[in-house]
Scaffold this motif. Structure first.
Motif, PDB file in Angstrom:
ATOM      1  N   ASP A 324       0.828  -1.219   0.000  1.00 56.40           N
ATOM      2  CA  ASP A 324       0.000   0.000   0.000  1.00 56.40           C
ATOM      3  C   ASP A 324       0.858   1.264   0.000  1.00 56.40           C
ATOM      4  OD1 ASP A 324      -2.005  -1.747   0.229  1.00 56.40           O
ATOM      5  OD2 ASP A 324      -2.724  -1.109   2.209  1.00 56.40           O
ATOM      6  N   LEU A 325       0.531   2.178  -0.919  1.00 56.16           N
ATOM      7  CA  LEU A 325       1.285   3.429  -1.016  1.00 56.16           C
ATOM      8  C   LEU A 325       1.214   4.240   0.272  1.00 56.16           C
ATOM      9  CD1 LEU A 325       0.650   4.614  -4.669  1.00 56.16           C
ATOM     10  CD2 LEU A 325       2.690   3.567  -3.657  1.00 56.16           C
ATOM     11  N   LYS A 326       0.068   4.106   0.940  1.00 59.08           N
ATOM     12  CA  LYS A 326      -0.112   4.821   2.210  1.00 59.08           C
ATOM     13  C   LYS A 326       1.037   4.480   3.170  1.00 59.08           C
ATOM     14  CE  LYS A 326      -3.246   4.165   6.086  1.00 59.08           C
ATOM     15  NZ  LYS A 326      -4.447   3.413   6.469  1.00 59.08           N
ATOM     16  N   TYR A 327       1.369   3.211   3.247  1.00 61.47           N
ATOM     17  CA  TYR A 327       2.436   2.807   4.168  1.00 61.47           C
ATOM     18  C   TYR A 327       3.816   3.112   3.605  1.00 61.47           C
ATOM     19  CZ  TYR A 327      -1.222   0.986   7.037  1.00 61.47           C
ATOM     20  OH  TYR A 327      -2.336   0.904   7.823  1.00 61.47           O
ATOM     21  N   HIS A 328       3.952   3.088   2.284  1.00 62.15           N
ATOM     22  CA  HIS A 328       5.219   3.529   1.688  1.00 62.15           C
ATOM     23  C   HIS A 328       5.514   4.941   2.189  1.00 62.15           C
ATOM     24  CE1 HIS A 328       5.889   0.701  -1.951  1.00 62.15           C
ATOM     25  NE2 HIS A 328       5.154   0.097  -1.051  1.00 62.15           N
ATOM     26  N   ARG A 329       4.503   5.792   2.112  1.00 62.91           N
ATOM     27  CA  ARG A 329       4.698   7.204   2.475  1.00 62.91           C
ATOM     28  C   ARG A 329       4.980   7.371   3.961  1.00 62.91           C
ATOM     29  NH1 ARG A 329      -0.101   8.276  -0.505  1.00 62.91           N
ATOM     30  NH2 ARG A 329       0.460   8.356  -2.694  1.00 62.91           N
ATOM     31  N   LEU A 330       4.160   6.712   4.799  1.00 61.16           N
ATOM     32  CA  LEU A 330       4.353   6.853   6.257  1.00 61.16           C
ATOM     33  C   LEU A 330       5.741   6.369   6.674  1.00 61.16           C
ATOM     34  CD1 LEU A 330       0.869   5.688   7.606  1.00 61.16           C
ATOM     35  CD2 LEU A 330       1.928   7.930   7.975  1.00 61.16           C
ATOM     36  N   LEU A 331       6.179   5.282   6.069  1.00 60.97           N
ATOM     37  CA  LEU A 331       7.486   4.738   6.446  1.00 60.97           C
ATOM     38  C   LEU A 331       8.613   5.622   5.924  1.00 60.97           C
ATOM     39  CD1 LEU A 331       6.782   0.926   5.935  1.00 60.97           C
ATOM     40  CD2 LEU A 331       7.153   2.093   8.104  1.00 60.97           C
ATOM     41  N   GLN A 332       8.413   6.188   4.729  1.00 58.54           N
ATOM     42  CA  GLN A 332       9.429   7.098   4.182  1.00 58.54           C
ATOM     43  C   GLN A 332       9.618   8.300   5.104  1.00 58.54           C
ATOM     44  OE1 GLN A 332       7.646   7.347   0.335  1.00 58.54           O
ATOM     45  NE2 GLN A 332       9.391   6.381  -0.693  1.00 58.54           N
ATOM     46  N   LYS A 333       8.488   8.769   5.628  1.00 56.93           N
ATOM     47  CA  LYS A 333       8.534   9.910   6.539  1.00 56.93           C
ATOM     48  C   LYS A 333       9.337   9.550   7.799  1.00 56.93           C
ATOM     49  CE  LYS A 333       4.985  12.925   8.140  1.00 56.93           C
ATOM     50  NZ  LYS A 333       3.543  13.062   8.285  1.00 56.93           N
ATOM     51  N   ALA A 334       9.029   8.362   8.340  1.00 60.11           N
ATOM     52  CA  ALA A 334       9.736   7.932   9.558  1.00 60.11           C
ATOM     53  C   ALA A 334      11.228   7.742   9.288  1.00 60.11           C
ATOM     54  CB  ALA A 334       9.117   6.631  10.070  1.00 60.11           C
ATOM     55  N   ALA A 335      11.557   7.156   8.129  1.00 65.60           N
ATOM     56  CA  ALA A 335      12.965   6.890   7.808  1.00 65.60           C
ATOM     57  C   ALA A 335      13.743   8.198   7.679  1.00 65.60           C
ATOM     58  CB  ALA A 335      13.072   6.075   6.524  1.00 65.60           C
ATOM     59  N   LYS A 336      13.062   9.213   7.167  1.00 67.43           N
ATOM     60  CA  LYS A 336      13.702  10.517   7.009  1.00 67.43           C
ATOM     61  C   LYS A 336      13.981  11.144   8.377  1.00 67.43           C
ATOM     62  CE  LYS A 336      13.000  13.687   3.201  1.00 67.43           C
ATOM     63  NZ  LYS A 336      11.948  14.282   2.391  1.00 67.43           N
ATOM     64  N   LYS A 337      13.030  10.924   9.289  1.00 66.08           N
ATOM     65  CA  LYS A 337      13.130  11.527  10.613  1.00 66.08           C
ATOM     66  C   LYS A 337      14.206  10.846  11.467  1.00 66.08           C
ATOM     67  CE  LYS A 337       9.978  13.212  14.156  1.00 66.08           C
ATOM     68  NZ  LYS A 337       8.637  13.058  14.707  1.00 66.08           N
ATOM     69  N   TYR A 338      14.424   9.550  11.237  1.00 65.24           N
ATOM     70  CA  TYR A 338      15.389   8.819  12.059  1.00 65.24           C
ATOM     71  C   TYR A 338      16.501   8.197  11.201  1.00 65.24           C
ATOM     72  CZ  TYR A 338      11.743   9.348  15.558  1.00 65.24           C
ATOM     73  OH  TYR A 338      10.804   9.876  16.413  1.00 65.24           O
ATOM     74  N   PRO A 339      17.289   9.051  10.528  1.00 67.11           N
ATOM     75  CA  PRO A 339      18.339   8.489   9.667  1.00 67.11           C
ATOM     76  C   PRO A 339      19.369   7.751  10.533  1.00 67.11           C
ATOM     77  CG  PRO A 339      18.649  10.856   9.954  1.00 67.11           C
ATOM     78  CD  PRO A 339      17.346  10.523  10.613  1.00 67.11           C
ATOM     79  N   GLY A 340      19.908   6.685  10.003  1.00 64.29           N
ATOM     80  CA  GLY A 340      20.900   5.921  10.766  1.00 64.29           C
ATOM     81  C   GLY A 340      20.267   4.927  11.718  1.00 64.29           C
ATOM     82  N   LEU A 341      18.960   5.087  11.979  1.00 66.33           N
ATOM     83  CA  LEU A 341      18.279   4.122  12.862  1.00 66.33           C
ATOM     84  C   LEU A 341      17.317   3.238  12.073  1.00 66.33           C
ATOM     85  CD1 LEU A 341      17.457   6.174  16.104  1.00 66.33           C
ATOM     86  CD2 LEU A 341      19.137   4.356  15.812  1.00 66.33           C
ATOM     87  N   ILE A 342      16.780   3.803  10.982  1.00 68.47           N
ATOM     88  CA  ILE A 342      15.848   3.022  10.169  1.00 68.47           C
ATOM     89  C   ILE A 342      16.435   2.813   8.778  1.00 68.47           C
ATOM     90  CG2 ILE A 342      13.561   2.940   9.097  1.00 68.47           C
ATOM     91  CD1 ILE A 342      12.490   4.675  11.317  1.00 68.47           C
TER      92      ILE A 342
END
Ligand code: ADP
Length: 462
Positions: A324-342
């Motif tokens: 689902d694109l919805k989760y692609h987007r939500l996860l992309q947002k999280a990955a951007k916020k926590y670089p090096g951890l996700i």
């Protein structure tokens, strides 16, 4: 016993999910148990492009051989199967899926006659093959070739039923009279799976807990009534895991093979995964892995809101998934916020999946519902401790000895289980003992095949 196994995806020819793994492994286990088995699936474009040796039997039918001598027949038809996807493309399901899978089911029954394979059991899987029992009890009801044939239908996921507008009913080739409440009608629509459930001889699903859950309003997806009515014919058999594919002791896709006797080598895989995913290589930092379809069912609605909290607990997260694109987007947002951890990997990648199962410490699988689930069984084998919601096959395979289980479906409870796992990880000896218990769990296909044989016997005596 002669078994014709019909599934819309089969490893190694075509796969979108767990059904393909089952369809690639169960026939082998049945053959090993002494059955004569054939498999019938659609001849998609991906089959033609696969590296397997595919031979031509006749116009529109080709085959390959798996196991000792199991022929896998491919039903070919350019109009229906000569395209990139199995069930759909970028813009969703193919609009002609009813025609495509009606054709597959009819052609499969014709094929059995053409090759004179008098099956004792036709074992059909999910909605794509569910018209076979319907055709047998209607169009073929007077056909002596099928006089002694019985059908078993396995539900791999009740969430997918094959729903179509009533106007399309003629595409099934069935008598319009079958579009009624005791047949394929479901709230004004055509429901292919419902037809299969009504007309097959025995119903199975892929774990004992899920067999009970689907008979409740909560997880019955509207078919709980039909299933309860046939309750004495509904059985739950836990899927096996193909240990020839999923075994860290012999896995050429991971950095270093390991077993219960060389657990230190698991950390070579951890370091390799951390490095290649852009995470700081550190044995002491807990690394959690996720390998999943990005679908609502997989618990992403409670997981995505707490990803930040998980990172703040000091965990690293490697995620592999697509959907689902919805989760692609939500996860992309999280990955951007926590670089090096996700580390976020939005793709289907079998090699990376193996490396995650081998390299992670913890495997997150908080599915809302899970008919059986392979991810947790694979991670157990790899000594990667699963953290799951208590549902379906997850409840039947994971417990406090080999993993972490939460029993109220909420983000708070998921997070609490995460905290519990993080605390347990600090106790080195305790964690190691848990890994060993996990790796000793045995979900082999041999046991599952024996249970299926019993069910086939039940079908034959019906
Ligand atoms: P489901 O069939 O509902 O998707 P299962 O847990 O039964 O879930 O099976 C999923 C299978 O697909 C597992 O073998 C898992 O490792 C694999 N898988 C899921 N997503 C991916 C992905 N993005 N890349 C590689 N393998 C994946």
């Amino acid at each position: 016993m002669k078994i014709a196994f019909c599934a819309s995806e089969v490893v190694p020819f075509a796969k979108t999910g767990g059904l393909a793994d089952v369809a690639g492994a169960l026939p082998l286990a049945l053959e090993a148990a002494g059955c004569e088995v054939i498999v019938i699936m659609p001849g998609y474009e991906v089959v033609r492009r696969s590296s397997s040796v595919v031979r031509r039997l006749k116009e529109g039918i080709s085959y390959a051989v798996i196991g000792k001598n199991i022929k896998v027949y491919f039903i070919e038809n350019d109009k229906y199967f000569g395209r990139d996807g199995l069930y759909g493309g970028k813009s969703g399901d193919y609009p002609d899926n009813l025609e495509r899978f009606s054709y597959y089911c009819r052609r499969a029954l014709e094929l059995l006659k053409e090759i004179n394979f008098r099956a004792d059991i036709i074992h059909v899987n999910d909605w794509q093959a569910a018209l076979i029992p319907v055709y047998l009890k209607s169009i073929y009801s007077q056909d002596t070739f099928y006089k002694n044939t019985r059908t078993v239908l396995t539900i791999h996921n009740l969430g997918y039923q094959g729903l179509f507008p009533r106007e399309e009913f003629s595409k099934t080739g069935l008598d319009p009279g079958l579009f009624n409440i005791d047949g394929l009608e479901f709230y004004g629509k055509i429901n292919i799976l419902k037809g299969g459930l009504e007309f097959c001889d025995v119903i199975t699903t892929v774990s004992p807990t899920y067999a009970l859950e689907i008979q409740t309003a909560e997880l019955g997806f509207g078919l709980e009534g039909v299933l309860r009515e046939r309750g004495s014919r509904v059985f739950g058999i836990l899927n096996g895991l193909d240990y020839s594919v999923w075994d860290p002791a012999v896995d050429n896709l991971i950095a270093k093979d390991y077993s219960i006797h060389s657990l230190e080598d698991k950390y070579i895989n951890k370091e390799d995964l951390q490095k290649s995913c852009g995470l700081t290589p550190d044995k002491e930092t807990m690394l959690a892995g996720i390998v999943t379809r990005l679908a609502e069912q997989k618990g992403l609605d409670i997981l995505t809101p707490v990803i930040g909290n998980i990172c703040k607990m000091g965990l690293q997260l490697v995620i592999l998934g697509t959907g689902d694109l919805k989760y692609h987007r939500l996860l992309q947002k999280a990955a951007k916020k926590y670089p090096g951890l996700i580390s976020l990997n939005l793709k289907f990648d079998n090699r990376l999946a193996h490396r995650i199962y081998a390299g992670a410490d913890l495997f997150l699988m908080p599915s809302q519902y899970e008919p059986c689930g392979l991810g947790q069984m694979i991670s157990l084998r790899f000594g990667t401790i699963p953290l799951v919601f208590k549902t379906g096959g997850l409840a039947d395979t994971v417990n406090i000895d080999n993993g972490f289980v939460f029993d109220k479906y909420s983000r708070q409870d998921l997070l609490a289980a995460g905290k519990q796992a993080a605390a347990a990880f600090r106790d080195k000896a305790g964690w190691r003992a848990r890994m060993e218990r996990a790796m000793r769990c045995d979900f082999s296909w041999e046991g599952a095949a024996k249970a299926y044989l019993k069910v086939y016997e039940k079908a034959l005596s019906s």
